[in-house]
Design a protein around this motif. Structure first.
Motif, PDB file in Angstrom:
ATOM      1  N   LEU A  18       0.828  -1.214   0.000  1.00 12.13           N
ATOM      2  CA  LEU A  18       0.000   0.000   0.000  1.00 12.13           C
ATOM      3  C   LEU A  18       0.855   1.253   0.000  1.00 12.13           C
ATOM      4  O   LEU A  18       1.779   1.372   0.785  1.00 12.13           O
ATOM      5  CB  LEU A  18      -0.874  -0.017   1.259  1.00 12.13           C
ATOM      6  N   ALA A  20       0.641   4.716   1.110  1.00  8.11           N
ATOM      7  CA  ALA A  20      -0.241   5.553   1.937  1.00  8.11           C
ATOM      8  C   ALA A  20      -0.025   7.032   1.642  1.00  8.11           C
ATOM      9  O   ALA A  20      -0.953   7.831   1.711  1.00  8.11           O
ATOM     10  CB  ALA A  20       0.007   5.268   3.411  1.00  8.11           C
ATOM     11  N   PRO A  39     -10.490  12.448   1.789  1.00 14.08           N
ATOM     12  CA  PRO A  39     -11.395  11.407   2.286  1.00 14.08           C
ATOM     13  C   PRO A  39     -10.713  10.491   3.300  1.00 14.08           C
ATOM     14  O   PRO A  39      -9.481  10.504   3.425  1.00 14.08           O
ATOM     15  CB  PRO A  39     -11.767  10.616   1.027  1.00 14.08           C
ATOM     16  N   THR A  45      -3.165  11.334   8.283  1.00 10.64           N
ATOM     17  CA  THR A  45      -2.479  10.983   9.527  1.00 10.64           C
ATOM     18  C   THR A  45      -1.092  10.425   9.243  1.00 10.64           C
ATOM     19  O   THR A  45      -0.122  10.721   9.960  1.00 10.64           O
ATOM     20  CB  THR A  45      -3.327   9.974  10.327  1.00 10.64           C
TER      21      THR A  45
HETATM   22  N1  LIG Z   1       0.988   1.622  10.413  1.00  9.26           N
HETATM   23  C1  LIG Z   1       0.311   1.294   9.290  1.00  9.26           C
HETATM   24  N2  LIG Z   1       0.463   0.079   8.742  1.00  9.26           N
HETATM   25  C2  LIG Z   1      -0.209  -0.258   7.622  1.00  9.26           C
HETATM   26  N3  LIG Z   1      -1.064   0.558   6.989  1.00  9.26           N
HETATM   27  C3  LIG Z   1      -1.262   1.784   7.480  1.00  9.26           C
HETATM   28  C4  LIG Z   1      -0.589   2.220   8.676  1.00  9.26           C
HETATM   29  N4  LIG Z   1      -0.983   3.481   8.956  1.00  9.26           N
HETATM   30  C5  LIG Z   1      -1.850   3.813   7.993  1.00  9.26           C
HETATM   31  N5  LIG Z   1      -2.024   2.807   7.103  1.00  9.26           N
HETATM   32  C6  LIG Z   1      -2.867   2.835   5.907  1.00  9.26           C
HETATM   33  O1  LIG Z   1      -2.552   3.983   5.180  1.00  9.26           O
HETATM   34  C7  LIG Z   1      -3.715   4.556   4.594  1.00  9.26           C
HETATM   35  C8  LIG Z   1      -3.821   5.994   5.015  1.00  9.26           C
HETATM   36  O2  LIG Z   1      -4.232   6.023   6.381  1.00  9.26           O
HETATM   37  P1  LIG Z   1      -4.319   7.362   7.227  1.00  9.26           P
HETATM   38  O3  LIG Z   1      -4.632   6.986   8.618  1.00  9.26           O
HETATM   39  O4  LIG Z   1      -3.107   8.137   7.003  1.00  9.26           O
HETATM   40  O5  LIG Z   1      -5.562   8.083   6.577  1.00  9.26           O
HETATM   41  P2  LIG Z   1      -6.284   9.410   7.009  1.00  9.26           P
HETATM   42  O6  LIG Z   1      -6.303  10.289   5.833  1.00  9.26           O
HETATM   43  O7  LIG Z   1      -5.720   9.949   8.256  1.00  9.26           O
HETATM   44  O8  LIG Z   1      -7.778   8.863   7.263  1.00  9.26           O
HETATM   45  P3  LIG Z   1      -8.877   9.335   8.333  1.00  9.26           P
HETATM   46  O9  LIG Z   1      -9.566  10.519   7.751  1.00  9.26           O
HETATM   47  O10 LIG Z   1      -9.804   8.158   8.400  1.00  9.26           O
HETATM   48  O11 LIG Z   1      -8.190   9.601   9.606  1.00  9.26           O
HETATM   49  C9  LIG Z   1      -4.875   3.695   5.038  1.00  9.26           C
HETATM   50  O12 LIG Z   1      -5.166   2.782   3.998  1.00  9.26           O
HETATM   51  C10 LIG Z   1      -4.353   2.981   6.242  1.00  9.26           C
HETATM   52  O13 LIG Z   1      -4.949   1.733   6.385  1.00  9.26           O
END
Ligand SMILES: Nc1ncnc2c1ncn2[C@@H]1O[C@H](COP(=O)(O)OP(=O)(O)OP(=O)(O)O)[C@@H](O)[C@H]1O
Ligand SMILES: [Mg+2]
Lengths: 251, 334
Positions: A18, A20, A39, A45
Motif C-alpha cells: 500500500l 499511503a 477522504p 495521519t
Molecule cells: N501503520 C500502518 N500500517 C499499515 N497501513 C497503514 C498504517 N498506517 C496507515 N495505514 C494505511 O494507510 C492509509 C492511510 O491512512 P491514514 O490513517 O493516514 O488516513 P487518514 O487520511 O488519516 O484517514 P482518516 O480521515 O480516516 O483519519 C490507510 O489505507 C491505512 O490503512
C-alpha cells in the motif's frame, strides 16, 4: 519571500504493497494556518506521522527551517519545533491533566518552570478547572483539548492538529478556531486536519487536498471548492456520506 | 494534601522502629538474619521498581547486576585485600557497563520481549560465572576471606548487627533515590513512557535515554546490594547470586506484589514475602525447597486477580472501606 518553515519534497510512504503517501510536495511558511483535507484513508495521519518522525518516509525529503528532518526520531523533531496531536488520542491516561501537559513542558524547561508553563497553557486552553482530573476519566472532546495543551507546552513552531474538532459542538468549534488564531498571532504555525468543511474553510487560508496518498490540490479555500479533481475525489469517495454523518449542519 | 505530609512522618517513624528492633533480639540469632534479608530484598525490590515500576520495563535479569556486585568486591578482596566499599563501587561500574551493553539490543523491546531478553541475559551471565572457574571459583562457590579483626572499612563484623544497620541505611538511601526520581523530571518521562511511549517521543521525550538512565541507576544500586550481601553471607555460588528464582524473579515479585511503581510497594512486598518464605522453609525443611516458589506463584496470581495494583492498593481500599471514604480511584498513593 522568506525561506519556508517546512519543505516537503517528493515524500512517499509504503506499508507493504500500500502506498499511503505518494510523492507529496509542498511548503508551509511561518505564520500560516494550512488545512489538510481528504477522504478517509487518504493518508493525512500518515503524512503527519512522517513529518513528526513516528515513521520514516520510504523516500523523499523533509526540511524544517532548512535542515533535513526526515527520518529523525520524534523527540529530535519535537526539539526542532514540530509536534502533533494524535487523532485517536494518546494521552498518559493514568496521569492528571496537569501532569500530561507538564511532560510536554519538560522538553524545554526544568520541572518547576514546566509546571508554571503548563498551568498558563491550561488557563489559555480553558482546562484549569480539570487540571487535577485523571486523563483517563475525561470525555473525548476534553481529551482532544488536553492533546492540544500538551503539544503546546513543547513550544512548537509548527503544530500539526489531527482532527481535534471531531465530536465538538459548533460553539466548542468556534472556541478552538479562536484559540488557533490567537496562537498563530503569537507565532505558532499550524497544519490542521479536519473533516468538518465549514470549520476548515473558516479557519484556514490555504488548503492541501490528499486523495489516495496523492496531493491533488494546493490553494485557497475558494480555489479548492471549485477544483474539479477535488470535487470528484470527494463525490467519488464518501463526501456525501461524510457530510451527512457530521453532527452539525454545514454551509 | 495531608497525605503528602503524613508520608515522611510515617517513613521516619518506620526507620526509627526498624532501628530499635534489633535491641530486643539476639544479635547472632536467626531472627536477625531474617530481618537483614528482608531489608536487603526491600532494597532490591526498590531498585527494580525504578525500571519495572516507573517505566514498566519488566526486567527479569537483575540478578546479573546483583551477582556482578557480589563477585567483583569478593574477588578483589580475595586477590588484593581491597575494601569491599571500593570493590563495591567497581562492581557498580561494571554493572552499569553491563546495563549499557544490554540496552543496545533490548531498549526497543516491549513487554514480554523485554522480559525474555533480560531473563536470557541474566542466565547467560550465570552460565559464564559457573564456567569461568579460574576467576569465580565456578559452581562450588566462593568464600569471602575471613579477617579476624573485622572493621567497618573491611565491612566485616563479629555479629550481624552492623550488617543490619548497613542494610537499613542502604534501604533509606535507595528509597530516597527512588522518591527523588519518581517526583522529578525523569519520573515524569518514565511515566510517560509507561503510559504511552509513542506519544512521549512525539512530545519530545528521549525515551531511549530516559530508559537507559533508569536502567543504569537501578543496575548500580543492585550491584552494591550484591556487595552488601556477599559481606553478610560470606559464602555464595553462581546459582544463588545470579539465580532467576532466587534474585531476578524475587525482586520483581516483591515490587509487583507490594504495589508496582509505589515507594511503599517493595517495603510491603518484602515484609510479606521474605518472612513467609523463611517460615515455609524452616517448617517444611529443605526437602520442599520448591514449595516457596510455588507459594509465590499462587500469591501473585491471587493478588493480580484481587487487585492488580498490589497489596498497598488493596490495603488502601480496605482502609477506605472501613473509614467510609469510598475513594477507590485515589491512585496517588506513594
Ligand atoms: N501503520 C500502518 N500500517 C499499515 N497501513 C497503514 C498504517 N498506517 C496507515 N495505514 C494505511 O494507510 C492509509 C492511510 O491512512 P491514514 O490513517 O493516514 O488516513 P487518514 O487520511 O488519516 O484517514 P482518516 O480521515 O480516516 O483519519 C490507510 O489505507 C491505512 O490503512
Ligand atoms: Mg487520520
Amino acid at each position: 519571500m522568506t525561506a519556508p518553515l517546512l519543505e516537503v519534497r517528493g515524500v512517499t510512504r509504503r506499508f507493504g504493497g500500500l502506498i499511503a503517501v505518494n510523492d507529496v510536495t509542498f511548503d508551509v511558511h511561518a505564520g500560516e494556518i494550512v488545512g489538510l483535507i481528504g477522504p478517509n484513508g487518504a493518508g493525512k495521519t500518515t503524512l503527519f506521522n512522517l513529518l513528526t518522525g513516528v515513521y520514516p518516509p520510504s523516500s523523499g525529503d523533509i526540511r524544517l527551517e532548512g535542515e533535513a528532518s526526515g527520518g529523525l526520531k520524534p523527540h529530535k523533531i519535537a526539539r526542532r519545533g514540530m509536534t502533533k496531536t494524535f487523532q485517536n488520542v494518546a494521552l498518559f491516561m493514568e496521569s492528571s491533566v496537569l501532569d500530561n501537559v507538564v511532560t510536554g513542558g519538560l522538553l524545554n524547561n526544568a520541572l518547576p518552570e514546566a509546571r508554571d508553563k503548563a498551568r498558563q497553557i491550561l488557563d489559555r486552553v480553558g482546562l484549569s478547572a480539570i487540571a487535577d482530573v485523571r486523563a483517563g476519566d475525561l470525555s473525548f472532546p476534553e481529551r482532544a483539548r488536553v492533546e492540544v495543551a500538551r503539544a503546546l507546552c513543547t513550544e512548537p513552531k509548527l503544530l500539526l492538529l489531527d482532527e481535534v474538532m471531531a465530536a465538538l459542538t459548533p460553539a466548542e468549534m468556534e472556541e478552538v478556531i479562536d484559540l488557533v488564531r490567537s496562537l498563530r498571532d503569537d507565532g505558532t504555525t499550524f497544519i490542521v486536519v479536519e473533516h468538518h468543511m465549514k470549520a476548515v474553510m473558516k479557519l484556514c487560508e490555504r488548503l492541501l487536498v490528499l486523495n489516495f496518498g496523492e496531493l491533488i490540490a494546493d490553494g485557497t479555500p475558494t480555489e479548492i471548492s471549485r477544483n474539479d479533481r477535488v470535487i470528484e475525489a470527494y463525490l467519488g469517495a464518501n463526501f456525501a456520506k461524510k457530510q451527512a454523518s457530521q453532527p452539525v449542519e454545514t454551509a | 494534601m495531608t497525605r503528602q505530609r503524613l508520608l515522611p512522618v510515617l517513613l521516619f517513624a518506620g526507620v526509627i522502629i526498624l532501628a530499635l528492633i534489633p535491641l530486643g533480639l539476639d544479635p547472632r540469632g536467626y531472627e536477625m538474619r531474617i530481618l537483614c534479608i528482608t531489608l536487603l530484598f526491600a532494597s532490591l525490590g526498590q531498585a527494580w521498581n525504578i525500571v519495572g515500576g516507573l517505566a514498566n520495563q519488566i526486567s527479569l535479569g537483575h540478578a546479573a547486576y546483583f551477582g556482578i556486585g557480589a563477585y567483583t568486591s569478593t574477588i578483589l578482596l580475595k586477590l588484593f585485600s581491597l575494601s569491599p566499599w571500593l570493590g563495591g563501587v567497581i562492581g557498580m561500574i561494571l554493572a552499569v557497563a553491563f546495563a549499557l551493553l544490554l540496552s543496545l539490543p533490548t531498549a526497543r523491546l516491549k513487554g514480554h520481549y523485554y522480559a525474555l531478553a533480560t531473563l536470557a541475559a541474566g542466565e547467560a551471565i550465570r552460565v559464564i560465572a559457573n564456567s569461568w572457574a579460574d576467576v569465580t571459583g565456578g559452581p562450588v562457590g566462593i568464600s569471602v576471606p575471613y579477617l579476624p579483626d573485622g572493621s567497618l572499612w573491611m565491612m566485616q563484623f563479629s555479629t550481624v548487627l552492623p550488617n543490619y544497620y548497613l542494610f537499613l541505611a542502604a534501604l533509606v538511601v535507595i528509597c530516597l533515590v527512588f522518591w527523588k526520581i519518581k517526583s522529578g523530571a525523569l519520573g515524569y518521562r518514565l511515566r510517560a513512557i509507561k503510559e504511552n511511549e509513542q506519544a512521549a517521543e512525539v512530545i519530545g521525550v528521549d525515551t531511549y535515554r530516559s530508559k537507559l538512565i533508569a536502567a543504569c541507576v537501578s543496575a548500580a544500586i543492585t550491584a552494591f546490594l550484591g556487595t552488601l550481601y556477599a559481606q553478610f553471607q560470606f559464602f555464595f555460588d553462581p546459582d544463588t547470586v545470579f539465580g532467576v528464582a532466587t534474585i531476578s524473579v524475587k525482586m520483581a515479585l516483591i515490587a509487583i506484589l507490594g504495589g508496582v511503581g509505589r515507594l511503599s510497594g517493595p517495603l510491603v512486598g518484602a515484609a510479606f514475602i521474605i518472612p513467609m518464605e523463611e517460615m515455609a522453609n524452616s517448617y517444611f525443611g529443605s526437602s520442599a525447597a520448591g514449595l516457596s516458589q510455588f507459594a509465590y506463584g499462587a500469591i501473585l496470581v491471587l493478588v493480580i486477580l484481587l487487585n492488580p495494583h498490589g497489596l498497598t492498593a488493596l490495603f488502601a481500599q480496605l482502609r477506605d472501606r472501613f473509614t467510609g471514604k469510598g475513594g477507590s480511584h485515589d491512585r496517588s498513593v506513594a
